[in-house]
Structure formats: structure tokens, C-alpha cells
Enzyme design. Sequence first.
Site, PDB file in Angstrom:
ATOM      1  N   GLU A   1       4.963 -35.226 -16.619  1.00  0.00           N
ATOM      2  CA  GLU A   1       3.890 -35.672 -15.722  1.00  0.00           C
ATOM      3  C   GLU A   1       2.887 -36.578 -16.437  1.00  0.00           C
ATOM      4  OE1 GLU A   1       4.600 -32.450 -16.229  1.00  0.00           O
ATOM      5  OE2 GLU A   1       5.176 -31.508 -14.330  1.00  0.00           O
TER       6      GLU A   1
ATOM      7  N   LYS B   1       1.590 -35.521 -19.406  1.00  0.00           N
ATOM      8  CA  LYS B   1       0.662 -34.538 -19.999  1.00  0.00           C
ATOM      9  C   LYS B   1       0.132 -34.996 -21.352  1.00  0.00           C
ATOM     10  CE  LYS B   1       3.566 -31.099 -19.652  1.00  0.00           C
ATOM     11  NZ  LYS B   1       4.611 -31.720 -18.827  1.00  0.00           N
ATOM     12  N   GLY B   2       0.983 -35.680 -22.137  1.00  0.00           N
ATOM     13  CA  GLY B   2       0.564 -36.118 -23.472  1.00  0.00           C
ATOM     14  C   GLY B   2      -0.738 -36.898 -23.419  1.00  0.00           C
TER      15      GLY B   2
ATOM     16  N   HIS C   1       5.985 -35.248 -25.685  1.00  0.00           N
ATOM     17  CA  HIS C   1       4.684 -35.720 -25.195  1.00  0.00           C
ATOM     18  C   HIS C   1       4.371 -37.061 -25.840  1.00  0.00           C
ATOM     19  CE1 HIS C   1       3.485 -31.318 -24.168  1.00  0.00           C
ATOM     20  NE2 HIS C   1       4.248 -31.866 -23.256  1.00  0.00           N
TER      21      HIS C   1
ATOM     22  N   THR D   1      15.380 -37.300 -24.952  1.00  0.00           N
ATOM     23  CA  THR D   1      16.828 -37.524 -24.874  1.00  0.00           C
ATOM     24  C   THR D   1      17.184 -38.948 -24.468  1.00  0.00           C
ATOM     25  OG1 THR D   1      16.820 -36.783 -22.584  1.00  0.00           O
ATOM     26  CG2 THR D   1      17.263 -35.108 -24.238  1.00  0.00           C
TER      27      THR D   1
HETATM   28 MG    MG Z   1       8.258 -35.219 -21.579  1.00  0.00          MG
END
Ligand code: MG
Length: 423
Positions: A14, A16-17, A41, A300
Site C-alpha cells: 500500500e 507503507k514504506g 518497503h 520478487t
Molecule cells: Mg511491498
Amino acid sequence: MSNIVLVGAQWGDEGKGKVIDYLTDKVDVVVRSQGGNNAGHTVVVGEKKYILRLIPSGILRKGKLCVIGNGVVIDPVALWEEISELAAHGVKINSKNLLISECAHLVFPFHKTIDEHGDALRGAQKIGTTKRGIGPAYGDKIARVGIRLGELLQPDIFAQKLKARVKDANVVLRAFDQKPVKFKRLLDQYLEVGEKIRPLITNTVLTIHKAMAAGKEILFEGAQGTFLDLDHGTYPYVTSSNTTAGGACTGSGVPPNRIDRVVGAMKAYTTRVGEGPFPTQDAVVADLMHSMGREYGAVTGRARRCGWFDSVSTRYAQMLNGIDELAVTNLDGLDSLARLKVCVAYKLDGKKIEVPPTCVRQLAKCVPVYVEVDGWQTQTSEARSFEELPPNAKEYLRMICDLTGAKLKLVGVGQSRAQTILV
Ligand code: MG
Ligand code: IMP
């Protein structure tokens, strides 16, 4: 200020980082309480892009203490790599800025092999894991055969426990036609990395409680998102930890009555990586994002599935987590669209519902009910205040918050620190 839990309100990723990086500026201690290096993140500072996997994103702000709590599973080799990468970028790690719980469980290479081959064996029912060994490591913890970080520091005990665990793991590996683990080599590798991180390992419950007693403020940085929660997500297409707000308590040893506020991070649209139902998935949104080079996984590299904003799920996430405030990221991703769809309900077997079914088979059958709104077709990446946003973008954000049931706190309009609008 106060103690804040940050959770993902969707399926992870989302942004978040970026939100953590912003909130960290206001607190003293940043705590990770669940997940492992399946998380990614992304934080952009100046020209540099950092992807943090195990280490709390707070590490990029000077003078902050970061804690990896008991609820996290740790691949110590991956952790050491991350520490070394940060050091190469001038971020020095020591016990002044990073402490790790002695109760956190270890991830071993055989967990990764079992994760990968176990998921492949599921065929069409595969989960699409990150192959980082997360599920099997948590499996060991729950089955009470896991090995904890504190034990890594006691070579005799560690050797004894690892020997027993490797013996069982090898039975499984052989069944998968995989090479068995060489006990001695693994033992030496882990003891060596254990010595490197020894100064960081401690009883972090005491660390956090001491900090709280001294009036310090804490941010619990969630990893993954609400619908990947082991209990509340789209089981079995979930991760193996509690990604919802309560996980911050069990994963750190902080009692619920010390949590003051919950912030939910969400994208202005929706993405999901890996398998599992995703009602508002839509090719228009995916093509748009991928054509801009956006929405490829930080860990990934996989292309994320994309779709419209889904208020049925975010409203449920608000309830589950007690989200007080929303951080809506990636608004700029929608800048070019003439029309946007907003999911306001689902239809299941012809019946309108406003709560997501807990059964994945039912969720997979849900058809979104959309309302359409006008886009803004104006670049938002330069906006620095809510007022500067185009009227239709403001209206869209209001709609997101009204439908979700939380107040707007922050809007992200790009990757850099500056591209953050405080409301
Ligand atoms: Mg992520
Ligand atoms: P695992 O956590 O590797 O076991 O993967 C289980 C599911 O969670 C898969 O669908 C993954 O793609 C997803 N997942 C795990 N970690 C993240 C994350 O940090 N962001 C987004 N999806 C994740």
C-alpha cells in the site's frame, strides 16, 4: 503524539514504506512485529531508493531506535545482507539503532525449499508465495519445533536443536526430490552469522517497555496487509502472520491499552501480488500502471495484479483494525484517467452485499457493484497541499474516506519524501 500502529488496509504494497518514513520523523522507536523478509518497503530519500525487507524503515532517519520484535521470523543470512547493503549506503547499524528479539524465530534454507516445492505441488491451487520460507518457518513455531534467535547464541543448544530439526527436514526434502541439508555446513554458517548479529539480540520486550516508561513514542510498522492476515484474510491465500492491528501487540509484547491510534495505509486503487480472489481486479488499471512501469513487486519483481478502489474491503479493514486515519498513496497513478470506478458493494448470487464473505470460494464469485466518477486528468505529483489538488481528486479522496469510515491524514502523490500531502 502517541503510540501508533500502521497497518496495510488492502493486500499489502500500500506504500507503507513511505508512510512509515513520514511517521517515523515524529516518533522515537519503530517496531516490526510480524512477517519476515517477504516484505518489501520502498523508501526514496533524495536520489537513493532503499528497499527494506526485515529492518524497520525507521532506520533511514537518524537517532531512531528500530526494533525487530518476537513476532517476526528472521533469515539471519538475509538480515546480514540487508545490514551490509545499508552500511554500503552509509547507514551504519549497531545496537544503538537496531535491536532484535531473542524470541524471534529463525528461517532456515530448508524452509525456503519446502516453501517453494510445497507451493508448486499445489498446482492450480498454489498460493504464489514469495518463496522466502515464511510459511514453513511459522509452521515450525506453531508446531513447537522452531528455533529462536536466542538459541543461536548458545552453540551447544543450537547444534542439538538444529540436528534434530535437520533430520526431520531431510525426510521432507527427499520426498520433494531435493538435496538433503548438510547439518555441519548449515550449523557453521548460522553460528558465524549469529556471532555477527550477537550485539543486536536482546529481550526487546524490556527495551520497548523501558522506552515507553521514559515517555518515548512508538510506531509499529505493519508488513503485508489486512487481507493477507492469517486469520482475517482470504485464507488460504494469505501470509502466515497476523498483519492486522492486534499483531502489533502479540508480536512485540506491548499491551493493547498502550496503543493510541491506528493508521491505515491504502492505495488510491487496489493491487494484489500472488494468487487468491480479488473482486475489483481490472485490466484497464493493470495496463495503465504497468505501462507507466509501476506495480512490480519490490521483493520478487512480479507484476502486481491491479484493480479499482474497493470500499467493501477497506470498510471491513477499518472495522477489523480500528483504523482512525487513512494514508492514501499513489494518487498520481490515476491522473490520466477520464473516468474512475469505485466499488460500493458486491453482488453474490444476484444478492447485493456490503461485507466481504469470509469464504474464498464465495469471495471469488462476488461481482463488484461500481459507481463511476469523473477523473481529474491533471498531474498531481507537484501538489503539496490538499487545496492544490484538482477538485475531482479531492472529491475522489473524500469518497474513499467516507466509504471506508476513517479520516484522511496523508496523501501520497509520488515516491519522494516531498511528494507527501498532510491533511
Ligand atoms: Mg511491498
Ligand atoms: P508468503 O508470505 O511468502 O508466504 O506469501 C503468501 C502470500 O502473501 C502471497 O500471495 C504473497 O504474494 C503475499 N505477500 C507476502 N508478503 C507480501 C508483501 O510484503 N506484499 C505483498 N504481498 C505479500
